[in-house]
Design a protein around this motif. Sequence first.
Motif, PDB file in Angstrom:
ATOM      1  N   UNK A 185     -83.680  75.123 -84.795  1.00  0.00           N
ATOM      2  CA  UNK A 185     -83.917  73.805 -84.218  1.00  0.00           C
ATOM      3  C   UNK A 185     -82.588  73.234 -83.777  1.00  0.00           C
ATOM      4  N   UNK A 186     -82.663  72.287 -82.853  1.00  0.00           N
ATOM      5  CA  UNK A 186     -81.413  71.684 -82.410  1.00  0.00           C
ATOM      6  C   UNK A 186     -81.458  70.153 -82.476  1.00  0.00           C
ATOM      7  N   UNK A 187     -82.451  69.577 -81.834  1.00  0.00           N
ATOM      8  CA  UNK A 187     -82.461  68.113 -81.751  1.00  0.00           C
ATOM      9  C   UNK A 187     -82.360  67.402 -83.113  1.00  0.00           C
ATOM     10  N   UNK A 188     -83.112  67.866 -84.136  1.00  0.00           N
ATOM     11  CA  UNK A 188     -83.002  67.171 -85.420  1.00  0.00           C
ATOM     12  C   UNK A 188     -81.616  67.301 -86.051  1.00  0.00           C
ATOM     13  N   UNK A 189     -80.796  68.228 -85.548  1.00  0.00           N
ATOM     14  CA  UNK A 189     -79.479  68.441 -86.155  1.00  0.00           C
ATOM     15  C   UNK A 189     -78.359  67.681 -85.433  1.00  0.00           C
ATOM     16  N   UNK A 190     -78.695  67.022 -84.331  1.00  0.00           N
ATOM     17  CA  UNK A 190     -77.631  66.359 -83.559  1.00  0.00           C
ATOM     18  C   UNK A 190     -77.013  65.203 -84.351  1.00  0.00           C
ATOM     19  N   UNK A 191     -75.698  65.149 -84.329  1.00  0.00           N
ATOM     20  CA  UNK A 191     -74.969  64.104 -85.057  1.00  0.00           C
ATOM     21  C   UNK A 191     -74.498  63.052 -84.062  1.00  0.00           C
ATOM     22  N   UNK A 192     -73.956  61.955 -84.571  1.00  0.00           N
ATOM     23  CA  UNK A 192     -73.351  60.968 -83.672  1.00  0.00           C
ATOM     24  C   UNK A 192     -71.927  61.386 -83.321  1.00  0.00           C
ATOM     25  N   UNK A 193     -71.232  61.868 -84.344  1.00  0.00           N
ATOM     26  CA  UNK A 193     -69.812  62.189 -84.180  1.00  0.00           C
ATOM     27  C   UNK A 193     -69.615  63.584 -83.583  1.00  0.00           C
ATOM     28  N   UNK A 194     -68.404  63.820 -83.080  1.00  0.00           N
ATOM     29  CA  UNK A 194     -68.073  65.161 -82.615  1.00  0.00           C
ATOM     30  C   UNK A 194     -67.880  66.075 -83.815  1.00  0.00           C
ATOM     31  N   UNK A 195     -68.451  67.253 -83.727  1.00  0.00           N
ATOM     32  CA  UNK A 195     -68.226  68.240 -84.776  1.00  0.00           C
ATOM     33  C   UNK A 195     -68.124  69.617 -84.119  1.00  0.00           C
ATOM     34  N   UNK A 196     -67.018  70.325 -84.330  1.00  0.00           N
ATOM     35  CA  UNK A 196     -66.842  71.617 -83.645  1.00  0.00           C
ATOM     36  C   UNK A 196     -67.911  72.650 -84.021  1.00  0.00           C
ATOM     37  N   UNK A 197     -68.397  72.612 -85.287  1.00  0.00           N
ATOM     38  CA  UNK A 197     -69.448  73.559 -85.678  1.00  0.00           C
ATOM     39  C   UNK A 197     -70.736  73.284 -84.907  1.00  0.00           C
ATOM     40  N   UNK A 198     -71.029  71.995 -84.732  1.00  0.00           N
ATOM     41  CA  UNK A 198     -72.241  71.659 -83.988  1.00  0.00           C
ATOM     42  C   UNK A 198     -72.098  72.078 -82.523  1.00  0.00           C
ATOM     43  N   UNK A 199     -70.921  71.823 -81.947  1.00  0.00           N
ATOM     44  CA  UNK A 199     -70.691  72.213 -80.552  1.00  0.00           C
ATOM     45  C   UNK A 199     -70.851  73.725 -80.398  1.00  0.00           C
ATOM     46  N   UNK A 200     -70.272  74.482 -81.349  1.00  0.00           N
ATOM     47  CA  UNK A 200     -70.378  75.938 -81.276  1.00  0.00           C
ATOM     48  C   UNK A 200     -71.835  76.377 -81.449  1.00  0.00           C
ATOM     49  N   UNK A 201     -72.557  75.673 -82.332  1.00  0.00           N
ATOM     50  CA  UNK A 201     -73.970  75.992 -82.554  1.00  0.00           C
ATOM     51  C   UNK A 201     -74.770  75.757 -81.267  1.00  0.00           C
ATOM     52  N   UNK A 202     -74.502  74.644 -80.580  1.00  0.00           N
ATOM     53  CA  UNK A 202     -75.206  74.362 -79.317  1.00  0.00           C
ATOM     54  C   UNK A 202     -74.929  75.476 -78.312  1.00  0.00           C
ATOM     55  N   UNK A 203     -73.673  75.934 -78.280  1.00  0.00           N
ATOM     56  CA  UNK A 203     -73.309  77.016 -77.373  1.00  0.00           C
ATOM     57  C   UNK A 203     -74.113  78.281 -77.655  1.00  0.00           C
ATOM     58  N   UNK A 204     -74.311  78.577 -78.950  1.00  0.00           N
ATOM     59  CA  UNK A 204     -75.079  79.782 -79.303  1.00  0.00           C
ATOM     60  C   UNK A 204     -76.542  79.610 -78.947  1.00  0.00           C
ATOM     61  N   UNK A 205     -77.071  78.412 -79.254  1.00  0.00           N
ATOM     62  CA  UNK A 205     -78.481  78.124 -78.947  1.00  0.00           C
ATOM     63  C   UNK A 205     -78.709  78.249 -77.435  1.00  0.00           C
ATOM     64  N   UNK A 206     -77.730  77.795 -76.646  1.00  0.00           N
ATOM     65  CA  UNK A 206     -77.872  77.854 -75.187  1.00  0.00           C
ATOM     66  C   UNK A 206     -78.035  79.297 -74.717  1.00  0.00           C
ATOM     67  N   UNK A 207     -77.499  80.221 -75.504  1.00  0.00           N
ATOM     68  CA  UNK A 207     -77.605  81.628 -75.111  1.00  0.00           C
ATOM     69  C   UNK A 207     -78.886  82.279 -75.626  1.00  0.00           C
TER      70      UNK A 207
END
Length: 311
Positions: A185-207
């Motif tokens: 899942x992605x949307x329920x995990x979105x944070x308000x703040x910047x987080x490099x792990x989340x950004x990297x996770x979004x990148x993987x999900x995009x693939x």
Amino acid sequence: MDKKKPVQLRPYNKTRYVYQKLRVCKHCHNFTILWEDSCAYCKRNALVPVMELAEKMAKRSMQSDRLLFYIIGLSAVLLSQTFLQIVISFACMVVLLAWLWLIQRRVLHSETLYALNKLIRSHQKQIHEGLDLNKATASAAIKEDAQLGYEIVREIASLVRNDRIRLQQIVLLQSFSLRKDMELELEPLLLDEFDPDLAAYIGEIAKIKRELISSKAIQYLLEHESSILRMEQGRQIMIDAAGAAVRKKKYIDTFPDFISRYADGLPRYRFLRLYQIVRRNPGLSWNGLRDRVSAIYNEHYRSDPDFQKWD
Ligand SMILES: [Zn+2]
């Protein structure tokens, strides 16, 4: 994370009602969202699903209603002075009881939900304490077995929604090697703040699961674009997300500048998708995206036969 672990996650059962997965100990009223056999507090084998308990409560209250009808009917029979009155009172009682029973059968589900709501409201404190105990179990599990830890945190997250739990899920997910067939899942995990792990996770999900890249996920990337671009793989994350976004025209309509910025990095098949949408909509310029796509096409794909079939 340096080495990603291959895992086989247990399937996650989504329930219709948020509290449906909770179980309560009949002995000490400790609540749990996990799947342990015995109560973590009193160690007894006395855990029952809250739904089951709520149904029992609803049935009990229905039983008292029937009893009241029965008493009223019986009093009418006893107070009758002629045989005819006795027969009429008795018949009325039987008909009314049967009618009540039929109605109660029909409303059992809604009455159960009502009882569940009452049960949850009156046990807020115990539920919080139970979930705290679950969180302690999660922390202990994470150290021993990250996969089990993640599965526990995932269950807790169905009831506890805060950034700490989300972050814990993201960090654990980033320690696994993710696959297409996983329930992610992605949307329920979105944070308000910047987080490099989340950004990297979004990148993987995009693939691996393009369909999870939604407006909210794109907005998150755009809000933190400058921080993401400072990451080692930052630009690639943005490109992969743009590649996922071009699957739908609505994302091109909403985020033309974003797609324009990363269009030249798109792999051939994602650029082809974007090119086809642009060609099918001759009246739209998307704030310069159309020109950008034409320029990339002219530079790289002019002689590519796939690019000649766009309708
Ligand atoms: Zn107990």
